[in-house]
Design a protein around this motif. Structure first.
Motif, PDB file in Angstrom:
ATOM      1  N   GLN A  74       0.863  -1.247   0.105  1.00 38.48           N
ATOM      2  CA  GLN A  74      -0.114  -0.201  -0.086  1.00 38.48           C
ATOM      3  C   GLN A  74       0.891   1.406  -0.083  1.00 38.48           C
ATOM      4  O   GLN A  74       0.500   2.024  -1.046  1.00 38.48           O
ATOM      5  CB  GLN A  74      -0.967   0.016   1.054  1.00 38.48           C
ATOM      6  CG  GLN A  74      -2.291   0.951   1.141  1.00 38.48           C
ATOM      7  CD  GLN A  74      -2.951   0.870   2.259  1.00 38.48           C
ATOM      8  OE1 GLN A  74      -2.738  -0.083   3.162  1.00 38.48           O
ATOM      9  NE2 GLN A  74      -3.584   2.127   2.614  1.00 38.48           N
ATOM     10  N   PRO A  75       1.805   1.483   0.757  1.00 32.82           N
ATOM     11  CA  PRO A  75       2.536   2.657   0.986  1.00 32.82           C
ATOM     12  C   PRO A  75       3.520   2.798  -0.304  1.00 32.82           C
ATOM     13  O   PRO A  75       3.753   3.708  -0.766  1.00 32.82           O
ATOM     14  CB  PRO A  75       3.358   2.960   2.103  1.00 32.82           C
ATOM     15  CG  PRO A  75       2.897   1.441   2.600  1.00 32.82           C
ATOM     16  CD  PRO A  75       1.893   0.767   2.330  1.00 32.82           C
ATOM     17  N   GLN A  78       1.406   4.056  -3.250  1.00 31.36           N
ATOM     18  CA  GLN A  78       1.056   5.094  -2.781  1.00 31.36           C
ATOM     19  C   GLN A  78       2.075   6.195  -3.339  1.00 31.36           C
ATOM     20  O   GLN A  78       2.013   7.461  -4.080  1.00 31.36           O
ATOM     21  CB  GLN A  78       0.875   5.548  -1.455  1.00 31.36           C
ATOM     22  CG  GLN A  78      -0.418   6.289  -1.000  1.00 31.36           C
ATOM     23  CD  GLN A  78      -0.517   6.687   0.597  1.00 31.36           C
ATOM     24  OE1 GLN A  78      -0.040   7.416   1.000  1.00 31.36           O
ATOM     25  NE2 GLN A  78      -1.239   5.605   1.084  1.00 31.36           N
ATOM     26  N   ALA A  81       2.548   6.153  -7.122  1.00 27.65           N
ATOM     27  CA  ALA A  81       1.493   6.878  -7.867  1.00 27.65           C
ATOM     28  C   ALA A  81       1.896   8.465  -7.901  1.00 27.65           C
ATOM     29  O   ALA A  81       1.742   9.069  -9.010  1.00 27.65           O
ATOM     30  CB  ALA A  81       0.266   6.984  -7.019  1.00 27.65           C
ATOM     31  N   GLN A  82       2.701   9.083  -6.800  1.00 34.12           N
ATOM     32  CA  GLN A  82       2.924  10.380  -6.578  1.00 34.12           C
ATOM     33  C   GLN A  82       4.054  10.453  -7.686  1.00 34.12           C
ATOM     34  O   GLN A  82       4.194  11.561  -8.447  1.00 34.12           O
ATOM     35  CB  GLN A  82       3.277  10.678  -5.404  1.00 34.12           C
ATOM     36  CG  GLN A  82       1.904  10.718  -4.375  1.00 34.12           C
ATOM     37  CD  GLN A  82       2.403  11.197  -2.842  1.00 34.12           C
ATOM     38  OE1 GLN A  82       3.089  11.878  -2.751  1.00 34.12           O
ATOM     39  NE2 GLN A  82       1.882  10.178  -2.355  1.00 34.12           N
ATOM     40  N   LEU A 107      -1.459   0.102  -7.719  1.00 34.86           N
ATOM     41  CA  LEU A 107      -1.010   1.152  -8.374  1.00 34.86           C
ATOM     42  C   LEU A 107      -2.104   1.485  -9.735  1.00 34.86           C
ATOM     43  O   LEU A 107      -2.271   2.480  -9.717  1.00 34.86           O
ATOM     44  CB  LEU A 107       0.273   1.168  -8.854  1.00 34.86           C
ATOM     45  CG  LEU A 107       1.233   2.329  -9.725  1.00 34.86           C
ATOM     46  CD1 LEU A 107       0.960   3.487  -8.806  1.00 34.86           C
ATOM     47  CD2 LEU A 107       2.444   1.793 -10.284  1.00 34.86           C
ATOM     48  N   ARG A 110      -5.196   2.938  -8.290  1.00 33.68           N
ATOM     49  CA  ARG A 110      -4.856   4.712  -8.100  1.00 33.68           C
ATOM     50  C   ARG A 110      -4.619   5.464  -9.244  1.00 33.68           C
ATOM     51  O   ARG A 110      -5.325   6.376  -9.373  1.00 33.68           O
ATOM     52  CB  ARG A 110      -3.453   4.864  -7.300  1.00 33.68           C
ATOM     53  CG  ARG A 110      -3.442   4.425  -5.761  1.00 33.68           C
ATOM     54  CD  ARG A 110      -2.294   4.989  -4.884  1.00 33.68           C
ATOM     55  NE  ARG A 110      -2.757   4.477  -3.550  1.00 33.68           N
ATOM     56  CZ  ARG A 110      -3.232   5.386  -2.620  1.00 33.68           C
ATOM     57  NH1 ARG A 110      -3.272   6.598  -3.207  1.00 33.68           N
ATOM     58  NH2 ARG A 110      -3.475   5.091  -1.431  1.00 33.68           N
ATOM     59  N   LEU A 181       2.855  10.208   2.743  1.00 30.74           N
ATOM     60  CA  LEU A 181       2.329   8.980   3.019  1.00 30.74           C
ATOM     61  C   LEU A 181       1.309   8.931   4.045  1.00 30.74           C
ATOM     62  O   LEU A 181       1.551   9.426   4.954  1.00 30.74           O
ATOM     63  CB  LEU A 181       3.136   7.783   2.987  1.00 30.74           C
ATOM     64  CG  LEU A 181       4.196   7.669   1.854  1.00 30.74           C
ATOM     65  CD1 LEU A 181       5.188   6.534   2.084  1.00 30.74           C
ATOM     66  CD2 LEU A 181       3.482   7.177   0.359  1.00 30.74           C
ATOM     67  N   GLU A 182       0.112   8.148   3.830  1.00 33.53           N
ATOM     68  CA  GLU A 182      -0.833   8.001   5.015  1.00 33.53           C
ATOM     69  C   GLU A 182      -0.302   6.746   5.501  1.00 33.53           C
ATOM     70  O   GLU A 182       0.317   5.807   5.116  1.00 33.53           O
ATOM     71  CB  GLU A 182      -2.362   7.732   4.305  1.00 33.53           C
ATOM     72  CG  GLU A 182      -2.841   8.734   3.432  1.00 33.53           C
ATOM     73  CD  GLU A 182      -4.034   8.140   2.516  1.00 33.53           C
ATOM     74  OE1 GLU A 182      -4.239   6.971   2.758  1.00 33.53           O
ATOM     75  OE2 GLU A 182      -4.270   9.036   1.723  1.00 33.53           O
ATOM     76  N   PRO A 184      -0.581   3.160   6.542  1.00 36.38           N
ATOM     77  CA  PRO A 184      -1.191   2.201   5.857  1.00 36.38           C
ATOM     78  C   PRO A 184      -2.181   1.194   6.822  1.00 36.38           C
ATOM     79  O   PRO A 184      -1.679   1.205   8.002  1.00 36.38           O
ATOM     80  CB  PRO A 184      -0.096   1.099   5.159  1.00 36.38           C
ATOM     81  CG  PRO A 184       1.060   1.480   6.483  1.00 36.38           C
ATOM     82  CD  PRO A 184       0.902   2.998   6.674  1.00 36.38           C
TER      83      PRO A 184
END
Ligand code: FAD
Length: 329
Positions: A74-75, A78, A81-82, A107, A110, A181-182, A184
């Motif tokens: 997940q991270p 993320q 994606a950025q 990905l 996202r 990052l949020e 996870p």
């Protein structure tokens, strides 16, 4: 980096995975054919030193963040994606291993683009990337063109030799990227190291590996006989281990061990990609399978189409007779 081919550099517990170099070698080929640069993207914590090992790429982007220390998809997705929204590459090649499994799919969600997984090869046809993918445990191969950009391509281990993706010096550009990052929802709690097995499969010259085709636990004695005659050890495919016929320390493949013996005999093993991943670099591969179309025959140097239970006693006897002749000679 607009229009470049990117490769996700897979690292695990501070070591670069071999598959990273394999995927870089493949990425280099397609980037050259398209006449565009090759960029490696590395995610991790304290990743700068590792970024220096990716010299086969024209440039390296690395994302350093404590949440990227462990291989949690997940991270990682993320962060990617950025980076991708900012740099807009033509395609991203993601190694498809247990460590990176899930990254390409998350990905693609996202970014709202398609992910093409299980690619064992990539070619460029009329300026388009074309992927050769394996399905149904390696029984079917399909050619896929990824629609939309960026293309996200999950690359199966072994696409190219790792040595082709290594370089003696770092890439000329190594750039750090900062991402937000949020926390996870999935976290890695701990690593569970495999139990020390009775036999270290990775040190054996001869492995006699058995699959579901052996039919029953009662037939394992035949396999042990052959291994004994050859001076080797018995290994197994995952179903054999899952049924408790052999301990986990004997499992070869994606979720088991990677082995490179001089001789690997595959008995009643279909040759699913997850198994092949762990033994494809063996010196000599001999397969016995009753199905002439079993995928194991695609990588075997010698193949015997036969019922393994019927064949084993005569095979063991013939090898035993040869060995006793050569010992007395
Ligand atoms: C994430 C993931 C990780 C995995 N990790 C691993 C791994 O580490 N290792 C692994 O092995 N698998 C792994 N798998 C499972 C893998 O996909 C296959 O299911 C598995 O390798 C199949 O094992 P097999 O070849 O023994 O059985 P099967 O695929 O069922 O093949 C049995 C073969 O025996 C042949 N046969 C049947 N009867 C006879 C007979 N009498 N004589 C001769 N031949 C006969 C058949 O023709 C067939 O080819 C993983 C899967 C996933 C999704």
């Amino acid at each position: 980096m607009t229009g470049s081919i990117c490769v996700l550099a897979e690292q695990w517990r501070g070591h670069m995975s071999e598959v990273t170099y394999e995927t870089l070698a493949l990425g280099r080929e397609v980037a050259d054919q398209l006449g565009i640069p090759l960029t490696a993207i590395l995610t991790g914590s304290n990743a700068r030193e590792l970024a220096r090992t990716l010299g086969a790429a024209d440039s390296v982007l690395y994302v350093d963040h404590p949440l990227l220390a462990e291989p949690v998809p997940q991270p990682c997705a993320q962060a990617l994606a950025q980076v991708m929204a900012d740099r807009r590459p033509r395609a991203l090649l993601v190694p498809l291993t247990n460590v990176s499994l899930g990254v390409s799919t998350l990905l693609s969600i996202r970014l709202g683009v398609a992910a093409v997984n299980f690619c064992k090869d990539l070619t460029v046809v009329d300026g388009q990337l074309r992927a050769l993918c394996v399905m149904y445990g390696g029984k079917i191969e399909v050619t896929v063109e990824a629609g939309g950009e960026p293309a996200i391509l999950g690359i199966w281990p072994g696409a190219r030799p790792a040595d082709k993706g290594r370089a003696s010096r770092p890439a000329s550009t190594i750039e750090q990227i900062t991402v937000a990052l949020e926390e996870p929802r999935v976290r890695l709690k701990k690593y569970i190291d495999p139990e020390a097995g009775d036999v270290d499969l990775s040190r054996q010259d001869v492995l006699v590996a058995v699959g579901r085709g052996i039919q029953s636990r009662d037939n394992l004695g035949l396999v042990e006989e052959l291994a004994k005659t050859l001076g080797g050890a018995v290994a197994g495919s995952r179903p054999v281990i899952d049924q408790g016929w052999l301990p986990l320390s004997r499992q070869v493949g994606k979720s088991g061990l990677t082995v490179r013996p001089k001789l690997y005999i595959a008995l009643g093993i279909s040759g699913a990609p997850e198994h092949v991943e762990g033994m494809k670099d063996s010196g000599l591969i001999v397969a016995v399978n009753s199905d002439p179309r079993a995928p194991i025959f695609n990588i075997a140097h010698y193949g015997i189409v036969a019922d393994v239970v019927e064949t084993l006693p005569s095979l063991t006897a013939a090898i035993g007779a040869k060995r006793s002749v050569s010992h007395h000679a």
